[in-house]
Design a protein around this motif. Structure first.
Motif, PDB file in Angstrom:
ATOM      1  N   GLY A 151       0.820  -1.214   0.000  1.00  0.00           N
ATOM      2  CA  GLY A 151       0.000   0.000   0.000  1.00  0.00           C
ATOM      3  C   GLY A 151       0.853   1.263   0.000  1.00  0.00           C
ATOM      4  N   THR A 152       1.979   1.221   0.699  1.00  0.00           N
ATOM      5  CA  THR A 152       2.887   2.373   0.749  1.00  0.00           C
ATOM      6  C   THR A 152       3.520   2.616  -0.616  1.00  0.00           C
ATOM      7  N   LEU A 153       3.975   1.535  -1.261  1.00  0.00           N
ATOM      8  CA  LEU A 153       4.653   1.672  -2.554  1.00  0.00           C
ATOM      9  C   LEU A 153       3.705   2.262  -3.589  1.00  0.00           C
ATOM     10  N   VAL A 154       2.466   1.768  -3.604  1.00  0.00           N
ATOM     11  CA  VAL A 154       1.460   2.286  -4.530  1.00  0.00           C
ATOM     12  C   VAL A 154       1.170   3.752  -4.221  1.00  0.00           C
ATOM     13  N   PHE A 155       1.023   4.054  -2.936  1.00  0.00           N
ATOM     14  CA  PHE A 155       0.703   5.432  -2.520  1.00  0.00           C
ATOM     15  C   PHE A 155       1.788   6.404  -2.976  1.00  0.00           C
ATOM     16  N   ILE A 156       3.058   6.054  -2.736  1.00  0.00           N
ATOM     17  CA  ILE A 156       4.151   6.976  -3.088  1.00  0.00           C
ATOM     18  C   ILE A 156       4.220   7.182  -4.608  1.00  0.00           C
ATOM     19  N   ALA A 157       4.030   6.101  -5.358  1.00  0.00           N
ATOM     20  CA  ALA A 157       4.080   6.225  -6.824  1.00  0.00           C
ATOM     21  C   ALA A 157       2.999   7.181  -7.328  1.00  0.00           C
ATOM     22  N   THR A 158       1.759   7.007  -6.855  1.00  0.00           N
ATOM     23  CA  THR A 158       0.691   7.884  -7.359  1.00  0.00           C
ATOM     24  C   THR A 158       0.807   9.277  -6.760  1.00  0.00           C
ATOM     25  N   MET A 159       1.372   9.393  -5.545  1.00  0.00           N
ATOM     26  CA  MET A 159       1.570  10.724  -4.951  1.00  0.00           C
ATOM     27  C   MET A 159       2.543  11.536  -5.807  1.00  0.00           C
ATOM     28  N   ALA A 214      -3.959   3.861  -4.172  1.00  0.00           N
ATOM     29  CA  ALA A 214      -3.566   4.580  -5.398  1.00  0.00           C
ATOM     30  C   ALA A 214      -4.346   5.894  -5.497  1.00  0.00           C
ATOM     31  N   ILE A 215      -5.653   5.821  -5.233  1.00  0.00           N
ATOM     32  CA  ILE A 215      -6.476   7.036  -5.278  1.00  0.00           C
ATOM     33  C   ILE A 215      -6.027   8.013  -4.185  1.00  0.00           C
ATOM     34  N   ALA A 216      -5.766   7.479  -2.977  1.00  0.00           N
ATOM     35  CA  ALA A 216      -5.338   8.330  -1.865  1.00  0.00           C
ATOM     36  C   ALA A 216      -4.052   9.072  -2.225  1.00  0.00           C
ATOM     37  N   GLY A 217      -3.074   8.351  -2.784  1.00  0.00           N
ATOM     38  CA  GLY A 217      -1.801   8.977  -3.146  1.00  0.00           C
ATOM     39  C   GLY A 217      -1.974  10.046  -4.212  1.00  0.00           C
ATOM     40  N   LEU A 218      -2.797   9.744  -5.190  1.00  0.00           N
ATOM     41  CA  LEU A 218      -3.034  10.704  -6.273  1.00  0.00           C
ATOM     42  C   LEU A 218      -3.664  11.991  -5.722  1.00  0.00           C
TER      43      LEU A 218
END
Lengths: 133, 146
Positions: A115-123, B88-92
């Motif tokens: 979840g962290t890896l996905v979050f950082i990539a999309t952030m 993914a949505i949260a990060g975006l």
């Protein structure tokens, strides 16, 4: 020297996030869950950080310039415009879904949760996109 | 989205950690003359001419739990959602929102409030309200089944 000082400051910031509990999304979400599993701890993080910064900034500003740069570069805008409000609202929604704001997300990277890896990539993609809007 | 994990109320540890974060923000001001906004530092690590200290700062953030593990024998407690589309949505949203709104919890929150900036105060109130509303909807509202 600049790199070493930057690394030390980042390490201190990260340790602060860990010791305070803010690096744990569960604690962040419980802080935001006022009508449920409320954990007010993060108010103490914000309070401690802001008061320390308030005092320390005023000491730092007694110097004519920062130690490693030619001048201070401090935000000067005071207007409340639409991007500020829209951006803050979108950020709040994302923070409420994942429990991560940018600092704790970086601090979580080395622990490697999917979840962290996905979050950082999309952030990072979001930051690049948001700067063009 | 994330199963509710109870957490202990830790005022002293949280206050101590907050003070450390503050000391770091003061260091960034005293040494580099800049506010310690994580999103600003992240973006500046790519876009600004003077990028070395910014990259080093991010590396310091990343290294913190590793140092923690070397000192204590284990990583810090952490519960991250496994709902990858949700994350993914949260990060975006966090990325777009903080770039558009020129700051996050550190830039507007810690540094902006310490500068007594009205703009930052409005941003902080806005993201706190929207974050709390989001959690309320996901945990207690029509989103509770998601």
């Amino acid at each position: 020297m600049k790199a070493l000082a930057g690394f030390a400051a980042g390490l201190l910031f990260g340790l602060g996030l860990i010791i305070s509990g803010m690096s744990d999304p569960a604690k962040v979400l419980n802080f935001l869950d006022i009508f449920g599993e409320w954990d007010p701890s993060l108010a103490f993080v914000m309070g401690g950080a802001t008061v320390t910064t308030y005092i320390g900034y005023r000491l730092a500003w007694r110097s004519a310039k920062p130690a490693l740069m030619p001048d201070f570069d401090i935000p000067t805008r005071q207007d409340i415009d639409r991007p500020l409000l829209t951006g803050a609202a979108l950020f709040g929604i994302g923070w409420g879904i994942g429990g991560f704001c940018p600092g704790p997300a970086w601090t979580a990277l080395a622990m490697g949760a999917p979840g962290t890896l996905v979050f950082i990539a999309t952030m990072l993609a979001g930051i690049a996109l948001g700067r063009r809007l | 989205m994330l199963p509710v994990t109870p957490t202990d109320f830790t005022p002293l540890a949280s206050l101590a950690g907050g003070v450390l974060i503050g000391v770091s923000a003061v260091l960034v001001m005293a040494l580099f003359g800049r506010v310690a906004g994580i999103v600003g530092i992240t973006a500046g690590a790519v876009t600004q001419d003077d990028r070395k200290w910014r990259i080093a700062f991010i590396l310091g953030l990343i290294a913190a739990p590793v140092l923690w593990m070397l000192a204590t024998g284990g990583f810090p407690a952490q519960t991250v959602s496994d709902n990858l589309p949700g994350m993914a949505i949260a990060g975006l949203l966090v990325g777009i929102g903080t770039a558009l709104g020129s700051g996050c919890t550190s830039g507007h929150g810690v540094c902006g409030l310490a500068r007594l900036s009205t703009r930052s105060l409005v941003a902080v109130l806005t993201f706190m309200v929207f974050a709390a509303l989001t959690v309320f909807i996901l945990r207690h509202g029509f989103g509770a089944g998601l």
